[in-house]
Design an enzyme around this catalytic site. Structure first.
Site, PDB file in Angstrom:
ATOM      1  N   SER A   1       0.913  -1.689   0.342  1.00  0.00           N
ATOM      2  CA  SER A   1       0.251   0.032   0.050  1.00  0.00           C
ATOM      3  C   SER A   1       0.586   1.287   0.423  1.00  0.00           C
ATOM      4  O   SER A   1       2.148   1.054  -0.281  1.00  0.00           O
ATOM      5  CB  SER A   1      -0.885   0.564   0.855  1.00  0.00           C
ATOM      6  OG  SER A   1      -0.199  -0.069   2.236  1.00  0.00           O
ATOM      7  N   LYS A   2       0.527   2.643   0.642  1.00  0.00           N
ATOM      8  CA  LYS A   2       0.832   3.562  -0.080  1.00  0.00           C
ATOM      9  C   LYS A   2       2.145   4.058   1.184  1.00  0.00           C
ATOM     10  O   LYS A   2       2.998   4.068   0.544  1.00  0.00           O
ATOM     11  CB  LYS A   2      -0.069   4.950  -0.245  1.00  0.00           C
ATOM     12  CG  LYS A   2      -1.063   4.758  -1.309  1.00  0.00           C
ATOM     13  CD  LYS A   2      -1.401   6.186  -1.266  1.00  0.00           C
ATOM     14  CE  LYS A   2      -2.165   6.493  -2.593  1.00  0.00           C
ATOM     15  NZ  LYS A   2      -3.726   7.512  -2.706  1.00  0.00           N
ATOM     16  N   ARG A   3       1.492   3.259   2.091  1.00  0.00           N
ATOM     17  CA  ARG A   3       2.741   3.522   2.991  1.00  0.00           C
ATOM     18  C   ARG A   3       3.113   3.216   3.209  1.00  0.00           C
ATOM     19  O   ARG A   3       4.840   2.791   4.007  1.00  0.00           O
ATOM     20  CB  ARG A   3       2.014   2.160   4.423  1.00  0.00           C
ATOM     21  CG  ARG A   3       1.913   1.424   4.762  1.00  0.00           C
ATOM     22  CD  ARG A   3       1.823   0.549   6.091  1.00  0.00           C
ATOM     23  NE  ARG A   3       0.953  -0.557   6.253  1.00  0.00           N
ATOM     24  CZ  ARG A   3      -0.134  -1.285   5.304  1.00  0.00           C
ATOM     25  NH1 ARG A   3      -0.648  -0.697   5.570  1.00  0.00           N
ATOM     26  NH2 ARG A   3      -0.200  -2.628   5.357  1.00  0.00           N
TER      27      ARG A   3
ATOM     28  N   GLY B   1       5.879   3.622   0.244  1.00  0.00           N
ATOM     29  CA  GLY B   1       6.432   3.709  -0.840  1.00  0.00           C
ATOM     30  C   GLY B   1       5.033   3.796  -1.733  1.00  0.00           C
ATOM     31  O   GLY B   1       4.606   4.090  -2.061  1.00  0.00           O
TER      32      GLY B   1
END
Length: 469
Positions: free
Chosen positions: A241-243, A245
């Site tokens: 996910s976006k966390r 990167g």
């Protein structure tokens, strides 16, 4: 295999090509290309709110950068809605589907009552076997007649046999009351009509296979081979996910990773061929098979990605790597190389690409080429130019004018110069790096001097000796 292999990649346009989607496309591409088959592209653009031309173009751009060429025209799922509806009506006429007049309120009331009674909330329509003469003149949906007994077995090339009890399958809607087809119907019809022989996709679609298989069975179509691949997880073992990167291929392109390295790394992410970590496209196409795909999620590792990309940059032909670099500069909006800079880049490429893992690192190592007089010094380089080192450079400059301007000649000259002053060349290297590149970390001093040429190199050393920046 007598039948030609046909695979497909069928993304929903969400504005960019997700790195997980890129790997799915890559697996389909490798499987088809390695068997002389076809790799098709279908855009599942039935969600009209998100399906914009820009979103579709982002997917096409991502695939083009990844080097994943497809056969034939891009198929739009939305534009095939009439064909999807046609199949639903064929199933209706054959008694494999039925008209259901149950309202949303009636369905919800049934589920609420079933939940309160501790029973299955799977909706069973009272209209499944209703006589046509009892049908009211009201809006209706078309539902498939799911099997009521036994089990559906998904023979999956990655997951093995997956069994789903048929009493867990509902009579899913095929056409909504406005006549629009649902996703499940569209996918099955498109895969059949496109001649897809192998459906290679993420394992989040595994349960969908059982429902799509009902459509194949009702229509008497041969089933494709299913291969549901595990999703990509982050280093912490959780879904990427976006966390973690970057998510989209555009971000990885912006970060300067070469496409060849991305293909190698993503192919190895969840698939293996012995212990091979570094391989070419030709080798990947020859080796790739469904048996080599693991059942467990793969973990994305940026260090491994960088290492693989570094190996590919080192193995790339110098002229080809220069072309890739110029494409990268254009993509990022950076200043283009002048003809003179391009020529120097090509001369220096054997030294620049050593241990460079991204185009950004390649450019950083080539700052001595990109720079122009007066050379801008970074803080560490400026610290190398004290009074003593400037005096040494001032003494060195006129003597260098008579040196043989090749590696052997320069090495011999520098060795004699250092020995005459009772120092080692290492004491001279720092000030020379600063003078030539304005950096403390550079290719070798000799490589820079040879690429720059005698006139430019001496001018930069003289500038530094006089305190010019």
């Amino acid at each position: 295999m007598s039948q030609q292999v046909v695979t497909r990649f069928a993304p929903s346009p969400t504005g960019y090509l997700h790195i997980g989607g890129a790997r799915t496309a890559l697996f389909n591409w490798l499987f088809a290309r390695g068997r002389g088959g076809k790799f098709l592209l279908r855009i599942e653009d039935t969600d009209r709110a998100r399906s914009t031309p820009d979103a579709t173009q982002a997917i096409l751009d991502g695939m083009a950068w990844m080097g994943l060429d497809h056969d034939g025209e891009v198929v739009s799922q939305f534009e095939r809605a009439a064909r999807h509806a046609e199949v639903a009506h064929q199933m209706l006429e054959a008694g494999q589907a039925y008209k259901c007049y149950a309202t949303q309120e009636e369905i919800q009331a049934f589920r609420d009552a079933a939940k309160e009674a501790g029973q299955s909330t799977l909706f069973r329509s009272p209209w499944r076997d209703a006589a046509p003469e009892t049908h009211p003149d009201l809006p209706y949906v078309i539902r498939i007649k799911a099997p009521l007994e036994g089990a559906t077995v998904i023979k999956d090339a990655v997951q093995g046999d997956v069994t789903i009890r048929n009493d867990q399958l509902d009579d899913m809607v095929l056409l909504r009351s406005d006549g629009s087809p649902v996703y499940m119907l569209a996918v099955a019809v498109d895969d059949h009509d496109m001649g897809v022989t192998h459906v290679i996709r993420g394992d989040d679609h595994l349960n969908n296979a059982a429902r799509q298989m009902m459509i194949y069975a009702a229509m008497g179509w041969p089933l494709p081979v299913y291969a549901h691949i595990p999703l990509i997880h982050g280093p912490d073992g959780k879904k990427l996910s976006k966390r973690h990167g970057a998510l989209g291929t555009r971000e990885y392109r912006t970060m300067g990773y070469p496409a060849s390295g991305m293909r190698n790394y993503l192919a190895r992410l969840g698939w293996s061929h012995g212990d091979a970590e570094f391989f070419t496209d030709a080798e990947a196409q020859e080796w790739f098979d469904l048996d080599g795909i693991g059942k467990s999620p793969a973990r994305f590792d940026f260090k491994k990605l960088e290492n693989v990309c570094g190996l590919h940059m080192a193995a790339t032909d110098n002229a080809a790597l220069l072309h890739e670099l110029e494409d990268f500069l254009k993509f990022t909006g950076a200043p283009r190389l002048t003809p003179e800079q391009a020529a120097m880049f090509l001369d220096a490429m054997p030294h620049l690409k050593e241990r460079a893992r991204t185009y950004h690192e390649l450019i950083e190592k080539a700052q001595f080429i990109m720079a122009s007089r007066p050379i801008e010094m970074d803080e560490k380089a400026a610290a190398q130019l004290d009074t003593v080192s400037r005096g040494m450079l001032a003494e060195l400059t006129p003597q260098l004018q008579t040196a043989k301007w090749n590696r052997e000649g320069l090495e011999a000259f520098m060795s004699d110069f250092a020995e005459a002053r009772g120092i080692k060349f290492g004491k001279m290297a720092g000030p020379l790096r600063a003078a030539l590149a304005g950096r403390s970390t550079t290719p070798s001093v000799y490589d820079m001097m040879l690429v720059l040429g005698q006139t430019e190199a001496l001018a930069r050393i003289e500038d530094a000796s006089q305190g010019g920046r």
